[in-house]
Scaffold this active site. Structure first.
Site, PDB file in Angstrom:
ATOM      1  N   GLU A  12      -1.335 -18.339 -23.177  1.00 25.37           N
ATOM      2  CA  GLU A  12      -0.219 -18.354 -22.224  1.00 25.37           C
ATOM      3  C   GLU A  12       0.236 -19.759 -21.897  1.00 25.37           C
ATOM      4  O   GLU A  12       1.069 -19.963 -21.022  1.00 25.37           O
ATOM      5  CB  GLU A  12      -0.582 -17.573 -20.956  1.00 25.37           C
ATOM      6  N   ASP A  42       3.568 -16.192 -18.419  1.00 26.68           N
ATOM      7  CA  ASP A  42       3.358 -17.631 -18.324  1.00 26.68           C
ATOM      8  C   ASP A  42       3.845 -18.363 -19.561  1.00 26.68           C
ATOM      9  O   ASP A  42       4.426 -19.440 -19.452  1.00 26.68           O
ATOM     10  CB  ASP A  42       1.869 -17.931 -18.092  1.00 26.68           C
ATOM     11  N   HIS A  75       0.809  -1.215   0.000  1.00 28.99           N
ATOM     12  CA  HIS A  75       0.000   0.000   0.000  1.00 28.99           C
ATOM     13  C   HIS A  75       0.843   1.266   0.000  1.00 28.99           C
ATOM     14  O   HIS A  75       0.473   2.259  -0.603  1.00 28.99           O
ATOM     15  CB  HIS A  75      -0.940  -0.003   1.205  1.00 28.99           C
ATOM     16  N   CYS A 133      -0.001  -8.965 -23.128  1.00 31.81           N
ATOM     17  CA  CYS A 133      -0.190  -8.291 -21.838  1.00 31.81           C
ATOM     18  C   CYS A 133       0.793  -8.763 -20.774  1.00 31.81           C
ATOM     19  O   CYS A 133       0.601  -8.475 -19.597  1.00 31.81           O
ATOM     20  CB  CYS A 133      -1.628  -8.426 -21.354  1.00 31.81           C
TER      21      CYS A 133
END
Ligand code: PEP
Ligand code: MG
Length: 585
Positions: free
Chosen positions: A433, A457, A191, A504
């Site tokens: 992938e 992947d 965070h 991606c």
């Protein structure tokens, strides 16, 4: 002068004195509770939780006023921890069975949960330990009546150093006089990293003890791009930081001018540049960097943020929010991809010997139809808010694709019968992938609307290298001939079937591969938002013909190293030529 290496979490450069954030641990009074006082003690615990909840809500209002609603929602997880039955039950049980005071009982309950969270390999869950600690301290202070320590920001421009910073502390410190954040704990997804990026403050996290080893007032130079910190930098190092900062601002300003320009090559080839996001909070950054759409919304993070499976309604709200804010630009929502390194016990996934070859992605979803249907229905419904596409991860063959599509049909029919608003024309595509999907790309392309290649992947499975194992990380070789041939085969199959093909994986965020991806013929590239301007610049500078030519040369190389050396030489030469042209312009 010495250097420390951490994880680059928020870009930018800064030099300044260290401001240490230290906090006193709240008191843990050792009291035995008599049998007759147990109910009163439990009541005291309940009141303290209510007080802590009110405090968090006030803080969320402050965050919303100062940073916006998305940043405020970072504290949702704190409210969830407070409402978590497990924490309540364990605390109350300890008060009853062990006869200890609420402080000790709650602290022990939190310690048990922290052990379980740390035990997971999932970084998002591990990050929850920080949140848990924040909540624990707040409740303990509410119990003992201690004031919450006001973590004030520095009085003069400084580099804020801490073991870790909770979201509420980071927010309380804000950006006034903050040159940079440096912390011992944390990852790019922690965070403090997310908030630092929202605040536009450079940050280096994961320094593993070195941040707290810094002395108050000591001068440090922070490089938020490389994750390097120079302690007591000499004049040359300070100057380097200043110049890099200036250069970065100049580059950012120049590239910001490209925000609305198309990613088009000088010879007219257009590539759509999209953003990968995990959380709705990242939409603003994607838009600010000129994303033409969201190429990958990793929906699993919405599940990880909850301690329970989000309901269909919650999912509709979250997805529609992203779609609406993208204002007419499309959003590709990838269905849940748990498994692999994203183990999620509450979803029923178990630790496996070969998790990446195990119960993952579409396999998990097809085996959990109720959960899968709720998500698919939510995506169909949210898509009524604007252009969207649905994408399945980890597909290996037509059986899976057909089964998943059948489930989509079922959801669509149900929604139509129920008279609920939805997008009945939602395009359905798949991630390519797995090597098997790549080999039968021609068959798959006939039955879906688009492909998006997940190189993270695809490279791991093609080169048999575990993407989480640092010992074999050298085998992550995007230019390996097997990878290049595989990519080419997938693109050809997609184009032969007349469907668009995007990428991606992380390969899309690396500037040095942009020309390769262009030359291979990808129609879309999706990446971290921060990478968008640089990749766009490469596309706008590079004729497509030149990129195709480069790819042909790379494809003829026998090894990844040879291809990498060739690419490095090519980039060097182009840089020299460009500088030459700019110098003589
Ligand atoms: C990929 O595999 O390249 C991808 C984008 O998906 P993830 O990293 O979420 O597995
Ligand atoms: Mg993947």
């Amino acid at each position: 002068m010495r250097t420390l290496q951490g994880i680059a979490a928020s870009p930018g450069y800064a030099v300044g004195p260290v401001f240490r954030v230290t906090r006193r641990a709240p008191a843990l009074p050792q009291r035995a509770i008599a049998a007759g006082d147990i109910d009163a003690e439990i009541d005291r615990f309940r009141r303290a939780v209510a007080r802590a909840r009110a405090e968090i809500r006030r803080l969320m209002e402050k965050l919303e006023r100062e940073l916006g609603p998305e940043e405020a929602r970072i504290l949702d997880s704190h409210l969830l921890i407070l409402e978590d039955e497990l924490t309540w039950d364990r605390t109350i049980e300890r008060i009853r069975v062990e006869g200890v005071g609420a402080e000790i009982a709650f602290s022990r309950a939190c310690a048990d949960i922290a052990v379980q969270l740390r035990d997971t390999r999932d970084t998002v869950f591990r990050e929850r330990v920080n949140d848990l600690r924040d909540v624990e301290e707040r409740v303990l202070r509410a119990l003992t009546g201690e004031e919450s320590p006001a973590v004030a920001g520095p009085a003069q421009p400084s580099v804020v150093a801490a073991a870790n910073l909770t979201p509420s502390e980071t927010a309380a410190i804000g950006r006034v006089n903050v040159l940079a954040f440096v912390t011992d704990d944390g990852t790019q997804t922690s965070h403090v990293a997310i908030l630092a990026r929202s605040l536009g403050v450079p940050a280096v996290v994961g320094l593993g003890g070195a941040a707290t080893g810094l002395d108050e007032g000591q001068i440090v130079a922070v490089d938020g791009m490389s994750g390097e910190i120079t302690v007591e930098p000499d004049a040359a190092a300070v100057e380097r930081c200043r110049v890099l900062g200036l250069q970065q601002r100049r580059v950012d300003l120049r590239l910001a001018g490209l925000r609305d320009a198309p990613a088009i090559t000088p010879d007219g080839r257009r590539v759509a540049l999209l953003a990968n996001i995990e959380l709705p909070v990242e939409v603003e950054e994607a838009l600010a960097r000129g994303a033409e759409g969201i190429g990958l919304l990793r929906t699993e993070y919405l599940y990880f943020q909850h301690h329970d499976i989000p309901s269909e309604e919650e999912q509709v709200a979250a997805y529609a929010d992203v779609i609406r804010r993208m204002a007419g630009r499309f959003v590709i929502l990838r269905t849940l991809d748990v498994g692999g390194d994203k183990v999620s016990r509450y979803l029923g996934a178990k630790r496996e010997y070969n998790p990446f070859l195990g119960w993952r992605g579409i396999r998990f979803c097809l085996a959990n139809r109720v959960l899968f249907k709720a998500q698919v229905r939510a995506i169909y419904r949210a898509a009524a808010a604007g252009p969207a596409k649905l994408m399945f991860p980890m597909v290996t063959g037509l059986d899976e694709l057909r089964a998943a599509r059948e489930l989509c049909e079922e959801c669509r029919d149900e929604l139509a019968r129920e008279g609920r608003e939805h997008d009945g024309e939602l395009p359905i595509g798949i991630m390519v992938e797995t090597p098997s999907a790549a080999v039968i790309a021609d068959l798959l392309a006939r039955e879906c609307a688009f492909f998006s290649v997940g190189t993270n992947d695809l490279i791991q499975y093609t080169l048999a290298m575990d993407r989480t194992n640092s010992r074999v990380s050298y085998l992550y070789q995007p230019l390996h001939p097997a990878v290049l041939r595989t990519l080419r085969g997938v693109i050809d199959a997609a184009h032969a079937a007349g469907i668009p093909v995007g990428l991606c994986g992380e390969m899309g965020s690396e500037t040095r591969y942009a020309e390769v991806l262009l030359g291979l013929g990808f129609d879309e590239i999706s990446m971290h938002s921060a990478a968008l301007p640089k990749i766009k610049q490469v596309i706008r500078w590079t004729p497509w013909a030149e990129a195709s030519e480069l790819v042909s040369r790379l494809a003829a190389m026998g090894t990844a190293d040879e291809a990498a050396a060739h690419l490095a030489g090519h980039i060097e030469q182009k840089k020299r030529l460009r500088h030459y042209r700019e110098d003589h312009a």
